[in-house]
Structure formats: C-alpha cells, structure tokens
Design an enzyme around this catalytic site. Structure first.
Site, mmCIF file in Angstrom:
data_model
loop_
_atom_site.group_PDB
_atom_site.id
_atom_site.type_symbol
_atom_site.label_atom_id
_atom_site.label_comp_id
_atom_site.label_asym_id
_atom_site.label_seq_id
_atom_site.Cartn_x
_atom_site.Cartn_y
_atom_site.Cartn_z
ATOM 1 N N THR A 1 36.152 43.592 48.538
ATOM 2 C CA THR A 1 36.697 42.437 49.253
ATOM 3 C C THR A 1 37.353 42.849 50.556
ATOM 4 O O THR A 1 37.494 42.033 51.471
ATOM 5 C CB THR A 1 37.708 41.705 48.357
ATOM 6 O OG1 THR A 1 37.086 41.426 47.094
ATOM 7 C CG2 THR A 1 38.169 40.403 48.975
ATOM 8 N N TYR B 1 34.718 52.113 38.642
ATOM 9 C CA TYR B 1 34.499 50.774 39.185
ATOM 10 C C TYR B 1 33.013 50.456 39.103
ATOM 11 O O TYR B 1 32.199 51.081 39.776
ATOM 12 C CB TYR B 1 35.004 50.718 40.632
ATOM 13 C CG TYR B 1 34.823 49.399 41.354
ATOM 14 C CD1 TYR B 1 34.626 48.200 40.681
ATOM 15 C CD2 TYR B 1 34.861 49.353 42.749
ATOM 16 C CE1 TYR B 1 34.476 47.002 41.364
ATOM 17 C CE2 TYR B 1 34.719 48.163 43.443
ATOM 18 C CZ TYR B 1 34.521 46.992 42.743
ATOM 19 O OH TYR B 1 34.363 45.813 43.428
ATOM 20 N N LYS C 1 37.580 49.239 36.234
ATOM 21 C CA LYS C 1 37.443 47.865 36.698
ATOM 22 C C LYS C 1 36.004 47.446 36.431
ATOM 23 O O LYS C 1 35.066 48.002 37.006
ATOM 24 C CB LYS C 1 37.750 47.717 38.186
ATOM 25 C CG LYS C 1 37.501 46.282 38.698
ATOM 26 C CD LYS C 1 37.609 46.154 40.206
ATOM 27 C CE LYS C 1 37.268 44.724 40.625
ATOM 28 N NZ LYS C 1 37.277 44.558 42.115
#
Length: 285
Positions: A46, A132, A160
């Site tokens: 992001t 991740y 994550k």
C-alpha cells in the site's frame, strides 16, 4: 517480537511533483496513532514500495520511526536476497523493530526454494522477520506446510497472510504454535481471523478507517456479532476504494482530512467521474 492489534500498511505521501513528503508522513503517523493503531508498517504494498528507491525506502522508515511511539515493522522484501538484506539492514539502522519480507517475485519459485530463501534471510537479518504472502500482487503463495517449517526458525516470528482465504489462515495456525504471530491481511477476514487464532491485522483500509479496525480487535471476544458487522463494513469499504487502487485510497483519505498525499506515477489521480462514483459508494456506507 509479538505484534497484536491493528497495523496500517502506511501509504507513502508524495507531493504534487512526486517526491516523498516527509512532513506529511509525520502528520500521517500522528493521525493514525491518535486513532488508536497498535503498530505501523511503512514500505509495504500500500506504500507503493516498489516505486521507491532504496534510499527513499530507508528515509521513509527513518521518518516513521522518529515520529512513532508504537512499534514499526518495515517492509524490506525484494525479488532477490541481496536487495532484501540491504533493505533490512537499512531498516534496522533506522530503528525499525521488525521486518516484513514479501515472497520473492517476478521469477517463479517452488516452496522448497522459498523456504531456503527465508531461512537465509532470517539467519542474516538483524531484525525479527515476518513472512508476507500476497499472491494477488506477486503470484506467489506461501503454503501452510512451508510456513509451519519456517516457524521453527528462531528469527521467523510471524506471517502476514493476504491470501484472502480463511481456510489458509486456519491451516497456518494448525501448523504453528502460539509464539508464532499470525496477522490477517484481508479486511473482510479480520473478525473471523481473530476467532481462529490471528493476533490482529495489517489492513490497507486501516489507513482510512483505523477506528473501525481497532474496534474490531477490541470487540472480537466481547461482542463477536458487532466485530463481524464492523468487519463487513471494512470489507465493503476496501472493495469500493480499491476499485481505484492506491489512488482511490489516497483520495478517500484526503476526503477524511488524513494527510495521504498523492500517488506516484504510473498511478494516476482519480478523474471527476471516478471521484463522484467513489464518493457515492462511500457515502452509502
């Protein structure tokens, strides 16, 4: 280092010329902390990390660390080992508390190769490592069996999971113990993820609706129906905003008064029609 609660993967504010706006970044850290977030994650997907130079990444992490009073988990993953280690060392020097390392991408790698890569990263990293998995962006998925094997590594402390699959998160939990931190990466799975052993979430929409995300984590045990309802709101908000990608998120944040800055090329700012459509969708929620 065990994280819990909500950690926004920070947008990176750029000014109108496309340069990192460090003053606005400091303001964003304060804005989010005032709304109760538990930790911060600069230089993730992001944050347009793949559009930042190595020096810019290091400076972004440094700015966030200087401004933050909560833990900072820096995104340091690259397609190759050398770049990842350099970025991780730079994040450590800047004062980050842990590293979030995305699966190596661009080339196709099998699970054994991914496991060997992460073991080498963990052995040489000066920071605790969070795995991740974000197949929507990378085309690479960490399998639960791989995660379970890597959880035995002393410096691999969590994951994550942005696969968007509750089943995958449950299988990750089945193959790891309570010392391994699972973090949901999908807004619409926050409440169910918490109910199945996640410790919290790293959610893009938490840049826009941090209070809602924090309330879900606070109410998950006390009022599960309310937590599920708020999670549905977060999911709908995420879907509306990310029809326009990071540009949509930053526009929506600016509408809320959050110091989000502008996207960096090749991302484009929303045109009048897109802004009107997104405003109507957000106003209906």
């Amino acid at each position: 280092m065990q994280l819990s609660g909500v950690g926004p993967p920070l947008v990176t504010p750029f000014d109108e010329k496309g340069d990192v706006d460090h003053d606005r970044l400091r303001e964003l850290v304060a804005w989010l902390q005032e709304r109760g977030v538990d930790f911060l994650v600069p230089c993730g997907s992001t944050g347009e990390a793949e559009l930042l130079t190595a020096r810019e990444r290091a400076r972004v992490v440094e700015t966030v660390v200087e401004a933050a009073s909560v833990p900072v988990v820096a995104g340091t993953g690259h397609p190759g080992l050398r770049e990842t280690l350099e970025s991780t060392r730079a994040a450590a020097e800047a004062g980050a508390d842990a590293a979030l390392v995305v699966t190596p991408f661009y080339y196709e790698h099998g699970q054994e190769t991914l496991a060997a890569y992460y073991r080498e990263v963990a052995e040489r990293s000066p920071l605790p490592v969070y795995l991740y998995s974000v197949p929507a962006y990378t085309g690479v998925t960490l399998h639960p069996e791989t995660v379970g094997a890597l959880a035995a590594e002393p410096n691999v402390v969590g994951l994550k999971d942005s696969s968007g699959s509750l089943g995958a998160l449950v299988r990750h939990r089945q193959r790891t113990d309570g010392s391994f931190t699972l973090l949901a990466g999908s807004a619409d799975l926050l409440a169910s993820g918490l109910a199945h052993g996640a410790a919290g979430g790293i959610l893009a929409v938490a840049n826009l609706r941090p209070e809602t995300a924090v309330t879900v984590t606070e109410q998950a045990d006390l009022a599960p129906d309310r937590a599920r309802a708020l999670t549905a709101e977060l999911g709908e908000c995420h879907t509306a905003v990310f029809e326009h990608g990071v540009s949509g998120l930053k526009w929506a944040m600016r509408e809320r008064g959050a110091p989000a800055g502008y996207p960096r090329t090749p991302h484009r700012r929303l045109d009048d029609e897109a802004r009107a459509t997104l405003r109507a969708r957000l106003d209906s929620r």
